[in-house]
Structures are given as C-alpha cells and as structure tokens.
Design an enzyme around this catalytic site. Sequence first.
Site: not given
Length: 458
Positions: A15, A441, A166, A73, A102, A424, A334
Amino acid sequence: MALDIVIMAAGKGTRMKSAKPKVLHALAGRSLVQHVIDTASSLGADRIVTITGHGADEVEAAIGAPGLHFARQMPQLGTGHALQQAVPHLHDEGTTLVLYGDVPLIEARTLRTLLAASGGDKLAVLTIDLADPTGYGRMVRENGQVIGIVEQKDATPEQRQIREINTGVMAGPTKLMKRWVSQLKNNNAQGEYYLTDVVALAVADGVPVVTAQPGSDTEILGVNSPSQLADLERRYQRRRAEALMEAGVRLADPARFDVRGALVCGAEVEIDVNCIFEGHVELAEGVRIGANCCIRNAVIGANAVIHPYTHIDGEKLGVKVGAGSLIGPFARLRPGAELGEEVHIGNFVEVKNSTLAKGAKANHLAYLGDATVGERVNYGAGSITANYDGANKHRTVIGNDVHVGSNCVLVAPVTLGDGGTIGGGSTIAKDTPPGQLTVARAKQVSLANWKRPVKAKK
C-alpha cells in the site's frame, strides 16, 4: 537474565506504492525501522534480531546498531513464522521482546513497563482500548483473564465488538516462546502462522497472560500507506514541539515545525514558522530563527539572529555561528563555515569552508570559499574568492580591517594585508601589502564615434 529483542521488518508494504521496502521510509529523518532499533538499543538488550525479507539486502545495508543480528524470512508466512526464523539467534534463557519495524513511535518507558509485567515468567501483551478497533486482533477474556487473541478476519460478530486490541508487541520467557512458536498452526483464513496464537498456548500451559498499556495510541500506530506515514510525522513533530515549548522555547506555530534529528535549545529561543532542523543542531540562549529556514548540523551562538529563508547545511564538517551574529535573509552557510562573534552575512551571500573573525561583514551578493577572514573586514557586494583552479582548491587569506570593494575577484592562493583596501572591480591575483589601496582593473576607454548595432529591417 538475557534480554533478546526481535524486530519484524520483512513485509513488502504494498500500500505504500513504492519500490522502497516499507520499513526504510523516513519519519523525522530516520527510517521507520531505525526508530525501533534505536528504542530497542536504549533498553540495554543483549541481542537485537531484525527479521528481513522483502528487500532484505537493502534493509540490512541501511540500518545498524551495536549487537544487531539479522534473520531472513523467505517467504513471509506470518508473524509466527517470522519469529521462528529468529529462534536460532535467541539465548536459551531470559526474556524475548517482540517489536515491529513499521511501528516507529513506541516509547522505551512503555516497553520497560511491559517487560516488568512479564517479570521473566509471564507472557505480557501490550494492549489498548480503541473506539474503532477495526482491523486489529481482539483480546478475548474470560472472567477478566486473557484466554486468547482472535484476528479480525477470524472473529465472530460478538468478538468484533471487543474494543481492547492486541498491538502485536509482547514479551515472554525465551524458553517458552521458542516452544510455543514451534507449535503454531496455519489453519486460519490467511493460511499464516499467527504469533498471537502463542497466547492460547500459554494459557494451555498454565502460564499467566498479563497486559500493559502505552501512554497513547500514537505509540502503537503502524505505517501501511503514505497517508498513515504523514499522520505519524505530524504526531511526532507535535510531540517534539510540545516538549520544546514546555522547556521554554517559543514556537510561532507548533504545527509548522519539523525536527529531523536532535535539536538542543537554550533559554529564550524563538523559532518562526516552517523551519526545518536536521542532524544535530544547537541553539544557544536568545537565538532567534526567522521563518522558512533550513538548518542542519550547526551550532548557533547566543543571541544570534538567523533571518528568514536562510539555509545552513553543515553536512559532516558542521557550521558554527558566533554569538550576536546576524545571518540572512536568503543566506547560505555550507560545511566548514565558522563565524566569530557579531559577524554579518547578508542576503544571497554564500560561505563555504571559511572562517570569519569577530565583526567581519559580507552583506550582499557575495561568495567566500576556502577563506580565512580577519576581524572587522568589510567584504563588498558581488565579490568572490576564486578558490578552484579546475583541479585543486586554494585558500584566500584576508587580514584584519581589510575593505574589499564591490565586484572584486580574489584569485587564490592570495593574501590581503591588514588594513588594506581593494578597489571595486579589481581582479587580485597577487598578495597585497598592508595599509594600502590596491586596484587591478583595465583602463577605462570611451569611443566617441562608436555606434550601437541595430537589427536589420526585413
């Protein structure tokens, strides 16, 4: 006396509509069966035997605990047949406790009560009264004494009116349990060997059958479908939320809160809605967590504020956030991120495997990977550490009181001297001296007669 615990985990779980074995579906970040194993381990069992069947290789590879044994089993012919497979692993003396892979939320205190009721010489069955007992085996009593259990499909109309059911959980003398399961028959509607039939065998042997009850029905609910799994998840999370609130944690809405591991909170902690905590998370005194945050394997220092939509994932290395720090919104920390006191990590800033000393700030749209950042550093918007050369990672060291302008690229390995300023838009590939302005730059050029391209008309 030895305590053996047998956990039934052989079923397919049709199920669930999934190729994954039912007992490996996750509840609060752990598989259903691992919840049961962890509870069993807390009882000090001498041996835990897990019965596998459907997907046995996958199940056995996914779970673990000290002293864990497996028995298979194949085929699955009922709970009694399952216990028969465990018999060779059980001690000759002592008590055997039977649990189900379960049924994940049964509590250790309930099981201790059941074991105490058994006392090593009685068969003890965990039962509960349900308003709607449909589908469960009924406890049949005579003059108040248990004389048997009848399954739903085999019960008479009168027996189906019984509300005491039970749960399947039982404990009894191992020597007797071995004998009883060897005597089980499969002359029933299902053609299976029912473990519940040992009750009648105990009665026939003059062994007292006693019962114990759980604290609530949540403990005995099993999972057979996705909807039942979702129901148990919310029950579990509500229980965790109530425990935290009783300890003083302020939850904006306990119905919108998830812990999938261990969450340790100090005093005056506040947690807004839709937050998820995974692995091991510690929140020190006065921490405030904004809405929609995901935090995994992290330690958050006192009075730190984690603004909404922040993602902290320590994985194996962990993440540390210093006292008084401000993180987010929309920040990402992280593995290996270690932030000192009063560090600011703002919106759309990512930090990985880096240390930031007291008072350092990276407030906007930046990346710090494999970096060592000194005190009071101001790290500009759009700046990144270029830490990967295509084969290896390299480290960037930024000294105290450095100011990194916007849109800079720091090509590791590189060291920025204390008190320096990076203009910058610079691409820095060499170490910079302390206390100086460094700019790297291209020269700005304007072309007076340049024409912007235009699309040709059709």
